[in-house]
Design a protein around this motif. Structure first.
Motif, PDB file in Angstrom:
ATOM      1  N   TRP A 794     -26.879   5.158 -27.074  1.00  0.00           N
ATOM      2  CA  TRP A 794     -27.306   5.796 -25.821  1.00  0.00           C
ATOM      3  C   TRP A 794     -27.358   7.315 -25.976  1.00  0.00           C
ATOM      4  O   TRP A 794     -28.320   7.967 -25.558  1.00  0.00           O
ATOM      5  CB  TRP A 794     -26.328   5.407 -24.706  1.00  0.00           C
ATOM      6  N   ILE A 798     -30.540   9.972 -25.714  1.00  0.00           N
ATOM      7  CA  ILE A 798     -30.537  11.149 -24.839  1.00  0.00           C
ATOM      8  C   ILE A 798     -30.908  12.390 -25.636  1.00  0.00           C
ATOM      9  O   ILE A 798     -31.715  13.226 -25.196  1.00  0.00           O
ATOM     10  CB  ILE A 798     -29.152  11.324 -24.169  1.00  0.00           C
ATOM     11  N   LEU A 835     -22.553   5.196 -18.230  1.00  0.00           N
ATOM     12  CA  LEU A 835     -23.983   5.045 -17.990  1.00  0.00           C
ATOM     13  C   LEU A 835     -24.709   4.170 -19.005  1.00  0.00           C
ATOM     14  O   LEU A 835     -25.794   3.658 -18.711  1.00  0.00           O
ATOM     15  CB  LEU A 835     -24.647   6.421 -17.941  1.00  0.00           C
ATOM     16  N   SER A 840     -28.686   0.517 -12.333  1.00  0.00           N
ATOM     17  CA  SER A 840     -29.248   1.748 -11.781  1.00  0.00           C
ATOM     18  C   SER A 840     -28.511   2.246 -10.557  1.00  0.00           C
ATOM     19  O   SER A 840     -28.852   3.293 -10.019  1.00  0.00           O
ATOM     20  CB  SER A 840     -30.724   1.528 -11.416  1.00  0.00           C
ATOM     21  N   ASN A 841     -27.505   1.481 -10.089  1.00  0.00           N
ATOM     22  CA  ASN A 841     -26.815   1.887  -8.858  1.00  0.00           C
ATOM     23  C   ASN A 841     -25.677   2.874  -9.097  1.00  0.00           C
ATOM     24  O   ASN A 841     -24.937   3.198  -8.165  1.00  0.00           O
ATOM     25  CB  ASN A 841     -26.278   0.663  -8.110  1.00  0.00           C
ATOM     26  N   ARG A 843     -24.328   6.152  -8.993  1.00  0.00           N
ATOM     27  CA  ARG A 843     -24.800   7.369  -8.328  1.00  0.00           C
ATOM     28  C   ARG A 843     -23.930   8.585  -8.604  1.00  0.00           C
ATOM     29  O   ARG A 843     -24.342   9.704  -8.391  1.00  0.00           O
ATOM     30  CB  ARG A 843     -24.873   7.130  -6.813  1.00  0.00           C
ATOM     31  N   VAL A 864     -29.018  14.401 -18.111  1.00  0.00           N
ATOM     32  CA  VAL A 864     -28.655  13.051 -17.646  1.00  0.00           C
ATOM     33  C   VAL A 864     -28.748  12.963 -16.125  1.00  0.00           C
ATOM     34  O   VAL A 864     -29.227  11.968 -15.572  1.00  0.00           O
ATOM     35  CB  VAL A 864     -27.241  12.674 -18.132  1.00  0.00           C
ATOM     36  N   SER A 865     -28.277  14.008 -15.436  1.00  0.00           N
ATOM     37  CA  SER A 865     -28.324  13.977 -13.964  1.00  0.00           C
ATOM     38  C   SER A 865     -29.762  13.878 -13.465  1.00  0.00           C
ATOM     39  O   SER A 865     -30.042  13.228 -12.449  1.00  0.00           O
ATOM     40  CB  SER A 865     -27.657  15.231 -13.388  1.00  0.00           C
ATOM     41  N   SER A 866     -30.681  14.497 -14.187  1.00  0.00           N
ATOM     42  CA  SER A 866     -32.091  14.454 -13.812  1.00  0.00           C
ATOM     43  C   SER A 866     -32.715  13.114 -14.196  1.00  0.00           C
ATOM     44  O   SER A 866     -33.425  12.494 -13.398  1.00  0.00           O
ATOM     45  CB  SER A 866     -32.841  15.603 -14.491  1.00  0.00           C
ATOM     46  N   SER A 867     -32.440  12.636 -15.402  1.00  0.00           N
ATOM     47  CA  SER A 867     -33.058  11.405 -15.902  1.00  0.00           C
ATOM     48  C   SER A 867     -32.558  10.166 -15.163  1.00  0.00           C
ATOM     49  O   SER A 867     -33.339   9.250 -14.893  1.00  0.00           O
ATOM     50  CB  SER A 867     -32.769  11.250 -17.394  1.00  0.00           C
ATOM     51  N   TYR A 868     -31.273  10.134 -14.837  1.00  0.00           N
ATOM     52  CA  TYR A 868     -30.683   8.952 -14.216  1.00  0.00           C
ATOM     53  C   TYR A 868     -30.587   9.061 -12.685  1.00  0.00           C
ATOM     54  O   TYR A 868     -30.150   8.135 -12.022  1.00  0.00           O
ATOM     55  CB  TYR A 868     -29.287   8.685 -14.791  1.00  0.00           C
ATOM     56  N   CYS A 870     -28.548  10.699 -10.920  1.00  0.00           N
ATOM     57  CA  CYS A 870     -27.149  10.610 -10.472  1.00  0.00           C
ATOM     58  C   CYS A 870     -26.530  12.004 -10.406  1.00  0.00           C
ATOM     59  O   CYS A 870     -27.100  12.982 -10.888  1.00  0.00           O
ATOM     60  CB  CYS A 870     -26.336   9.728 -11.414  1.00  0.00           C
TER      61      CYS A 870
END
Length: 894
Positions: A794, A798, A835, A840-841, A843, A864-868, A870
């Motif tokens: 993972w 990224i 992650l 996908s839940n 948050r 990561v905050s932008s891609s996921y 969250c």
């Protein structure tokens, strides 16, 4: 027939003892003569007059008074009631209850025992210190009139036994006797002391019906009662309707507003009093000065004291003591001691409270020599036997580590209370002498003063303080056995605090839950203690659990609890709840607003912090030292240097707050965020104190962000001078030297430190993350964690998709080695654990790290905050980072 040769002058009728100071024997009845007189002798013995009895009593010849009364009894004569009451007055004047009892035993000699004689007996016993005898005479009176009731109620009033005063008033009314304008004030004073508003209101009605509402003494007593019962609005309305107001009336209403903490209104009334033509007396000035001092407005209090001198009012010991104790309580310790010296210089003799406050100031500063000087003064002016002074001295010596001196004070105290014993036991624990503390605890159990719950709690806390949690728990379970003191809420609090002190948060929470299962209700101290353990990102759910307990126990109205919840929710990454708690508060104090401003700054909302500051001023709260730290930092986040400088200036000029190290660090941060490094350096040079670690750390952060290697080295070197054993700083400075090719020079300058700590005991990065109420720990470079392969895949994905950060002017001087050397950093492992392969839940991710996050990991979290889609909260040693939509709340400055 015996022939007697009579002298030319009459003999003294009663023989005078050779020594007047011989104590007479007390007797329960008149003493019979042991000799007989012939008729001729009786005829020729001069008659003892009432005037002579009064003369003997007035001159203190009490033995002769009793002998004379016994002679009168033998003659079968009586004493006038007026003479008897005059003799009782002499007992009061000389404070001689012995003579009073002798006279009471001979009350049968009075020609007519009228009610006023019995009333005078009541008064005599009461004023000579025997309330029990006074009440006995009162209860046996055949007839009680207004004067009798006044004497008895007055006696209880002087002893501050307000409940008994109100009981007597009820009995008096049942017998149909109404108070007069002399007695009403005493009864109303008792109402105020007991806080009994209902009886006070009933007396008000009675005063009106009796036509005494225009009497000044009664009106002032009613006003004072309403104030003491905290019925301030009623008190103000009553005050406004008073036809005649004197200095006492004004003092009462001014004290009311001081009691409410509304000093500005109290000051306005103070000025209105003068306009009405009534000059404030010393009491008035002292009320206002004491109130300002207690609320921490010591500068205003000082101004008032200077002002009173211009009105030819000389400050007394109460004025000085109010200021000294106020300064001491508000951590203006040095000023408190300066005031104490000034007080002595102007020859105002300190009282017990002054000495105690000054000694407490020395204890806080650990100023042993000053404490010894005050100790010497206390002995000189006769306060060495005072328990209050002795306790403060004992505490001072203990805090200064002078346990032998503390023990000498302890042993010299003829009277000891539980505080005395507890302080000495606590002092031994503080010094690490657990054995001596235990021995003293055992001695206390066989002394006149028995251990109370506080004593046991001191023992429990003391063992925790010295790392012996097993002994502490044993003592806790011993409480209550054999009829002893049972554990109370404070005892449980000691356990919770103790486990937190030794770093065992899990046991602290277990105790918190266990005390509730035992039906022990947590109090606000419990909540404040356990919340300390929740001020981090992996305790968000625990904060909610504690909040639920607060609601169940109805502790929300406690300002300290609500303020702590605001702070803890923010630090656990739940700002929505922070704002919800703030908005739900019915009342707020300055600390509430300070906390909210700090929370806005922590989460990167500088505009909201500034708005909160303006609202705080609108609501009439005075900014504190902490307020300005938050405000300057907020302007730093906005890069508004001039605004920040103006706030710093206003702090000193408008609010008379002297800047401290925290303000200096905030100013360096203000300059640093805007890249004004030269201004930051110049500011540090102009400081009137030696820069502390926080200041150099702020400068190092600024240099790190803006690429100034030379200045970074300079700041780092100063940090190492202050704390040579700090491995993290050593690592940062070492990286800075490497970047400018001076690593050999650094190794040469600090060979000992390098050898002893930085290179041999490198601390590895560690991160904690909370998932479904379980906290997981990750260590940098640890390949053995469960599911590492999927996490590694993972992370590589990224890294491929992520745009590499620009290398412009950001210095890569990090607290942790690069991943090429030490392996994958712990915060990346934590993110991957949550992650990688997650639904996908997800948050929100909350991570705590023991080092400052490196630039690469910071960029990864943003991506990561932008891609996921969250939010990631990442708390490191310098900042709370809130990543959302590819941005961070720190503004890439940390």
């Amino acid at each position: 027939m015996v022939n007697l040769i009579l002298p030319s002058k009459p003999r003294t009728p009663v023989p005078i003892p050779s020594k007047q100071d011989i104590a007479f024997e007390l007797s329960a009845k008149p003493i019979k003569a042991t000799f007989s007189l012939t008729k001729t002798q009786q005829t020729m013995t001069p008659k003892i007059t009432d005037a002579h009895l009064h003369y003997l009593c007035r001159t203190g010849r009490f033995n002769e008074v009793i002998t004379a009364l016994d002679a009168i009894s033998q003659d079968g004569r009586k004493v006038k009631s007026s003479t008897f009451t005059q003799l009782l007055d002499c007992c009061i004047e000389h404070n001689s209850i012995q003579l009073g009892r002798e006279l009471h035993a001979r009350v049968c000699l009075v020609d007519e025992i009228l009610p006023f004689v019995e009333t005078k007996l009541v008064s005599m016993y009461a004023k000579c210190g025997s309330l029990v005898d006074a009440r006995k005479v009162f209860d046996e009176m055949s007839e009680r009139n207004l004067y009798s009731w006044s004497a008895m109620i007055g006696a209880y009033s002087r002893e501050q036994r307000s409940t008994e005063v109100l009981i007597l008033f009820s009995m008096m009314m049942e017998e149909g006797t109404l108070p007069d304008d002399f007695l009403f004030p005493k009864i109303l004073q008792a109402c105020g002391n007991c806080g009994n508003y209902e009886i006070g209101r009933m007396i008000h009605s009675l005063v009106v019906r009796c036509g005494m509402i225009s009497r000044g003494r009664v009106n002032n007593a009613l006003l004072s009662a309403y104030v003491k019962c905290s019925r301030f609005q009623i008190a103000r309305r009553f005050f406004e309707k008073m036809d005649w107001r004197d200095r006492v009336s004004w003092n009462s209403i001014i004290a009311a507003y001081c009691q409410m903490g509304k000093n500005d209104e109290a000051h306005r009334l103070f000025d209105a009093m003068r306009k009405e033509g009534i000059e404030p007396g010393l009491v008035t000035w002292n009320i206002l000065i004491a109130s300002y001092s207690q609320l921490g407005n010591y500068d205003t209090a000082m101004e008032l004291m200077k002002k009173m001198e211009s009105f030819h009012m000389i400050p007394d010991v109460f004025t000085w003591t109010s200021l000294i104790s106020g300064f001491s309580r508000n951590n203006r310790i040095i000023q408190a001691l300066d005031l104490f010296r000034e007080m002595l210089f102007v020859r105002v003799k300190p009282n017990r409270i002054t000495i105690t406050s000054a000694v407490a100031a020395c204890a806080t500063l650990k100023a042993l020599e000053n404490g010894k000087e005050i100790h010497s003064l206390a002995v000189k002016i006769g306060f060495s036997e005072c328990v209050l002074v002795g306790n403060s001295l004992l505490n001072m010596y203990s805090k200064c580590g002078e346990l032998e001196a503390a023990r000498r004070v302890f042993d010299a105290m003829s009277e000891k209370d539980t505080y005395t014993w507890n302080s000495m036991i606590g002092g031994y624990f503080q010094g690490g002498y657990c054995g001596e503390a235990y021995d003293l605890f055992m001695k206390m159990q066989v002394s006149r003063v028995q251990p109370n719950a506080v004593t046991w709690n001191v023992m429990i806390s003391g063992y925790f303080q010295n790392g012996d949690d097993d002994q502490a728990i044993d003592l806790f379970w011993q409480m209550g056995k054999g009829g002893g003191v049972k554990p109370n809420t404070s005892s449980w609090n000691s356990l919770i605090s103790g486990y937190l002190q030794i770093g065992d948060k899990n046991k602290a929470f277990a105790i918190f839950r266990q005390m509730q299962s035992f039906s022990i209700e947590p109090n606000f101290v419990t909540i404040l203690t356990i919340l300390r353990a929740c001020a981090n990102l992996v305790a968000a759910n625990k904060v909610k659990e504690i909040h639920a307990c607060v609601i169940r126990r109805n502790l929300e109205p406690e300002l300290a609890v609500a303020n702590s919840l605001i702070d803890t929710y923010a630090k656990s990454g739940n700002f929505v709840y922070t704002k919800a708690v703030f908005d739900s508060m019915s009342s707020k104090d300055a600390i509430t607003w300070d906390t909210l401003i700090a929370c806005y700054v922590l989460h990167g909302f500088p505009n909201d912090a500034i708005y909160a500051f303006n609202q705080m001023k609108i609501e009439g709260h005075v900014p504190s030292r902490g307020t300005f730290v938050g405000l300057i930092t907020a302007y730093g986040l906005l890069k508004k240097v001039e605004k920040g400088k103006q706030i710093y200036s206003n702090m000193t000029e408008d609010y008379q707050i002297l800047p401290g190290s925290e303000h200096f660090a905030a100013m360096v941060d203000l300059f640093g965020r805007s890249g004004k490094l030269e201004d930051a350096i110049e500011f540090v040079k102009c400081m009137d104190i030696e820069p502390e670690s926080a200041i150099w750390d702020s400068l190092l952060t600024a240099c790190r962000s803006h690429g100034n290697v030379a200045m970074a080295i300079r700041a780092g070197e100063h940090l190492l001078e202050l704390n040579p054993q700090d491995n993290v700083t050593h690592q940062l400075v070492s990286h800075a030297y490497d970047m400018c090719g001076r690593s050999a020079e650094f190794s040469k300058e600090r060979p000992i430190h390098k050898k002893s700590s930085a290179t041999t005991n490198t601390v590895r990065g560690c991160s904690l993350v909370e998932v479904e109420n379980t906290v997981y720990s990750f260590v940098t470079g640890d390949l053995s964690i469960h599911g590492f392969d999927s996490i590694d895949i993972w992370l590589k994905g990224i890294a491929r998709n992520m745009k590499q950060p620009d290398s412009h002017d950001f210095l890569c001087i990090e607290e942790e080695e690069k991943e090429a050397i030490c392996g994958v950093h712990s915060e990346k492992l934590a993110m991957g654990f949550v992650l990688a392969g997650a639904a996908s839940n997800v948050r929100c991710v909350r991570i705590m790290k023991n080092f400052r996050v490196c630039r690469d990991c910071h960029s990864t979290a943003k991506f990561v905050s932008s891609s996921y889609g969250c939010e990631i909260y990442l708390s490191d040693t310098k900042c709370l980072h809130h990543f959302k939509d590819g941005l961070c709340s720190c503004g890439d400055y940390w």
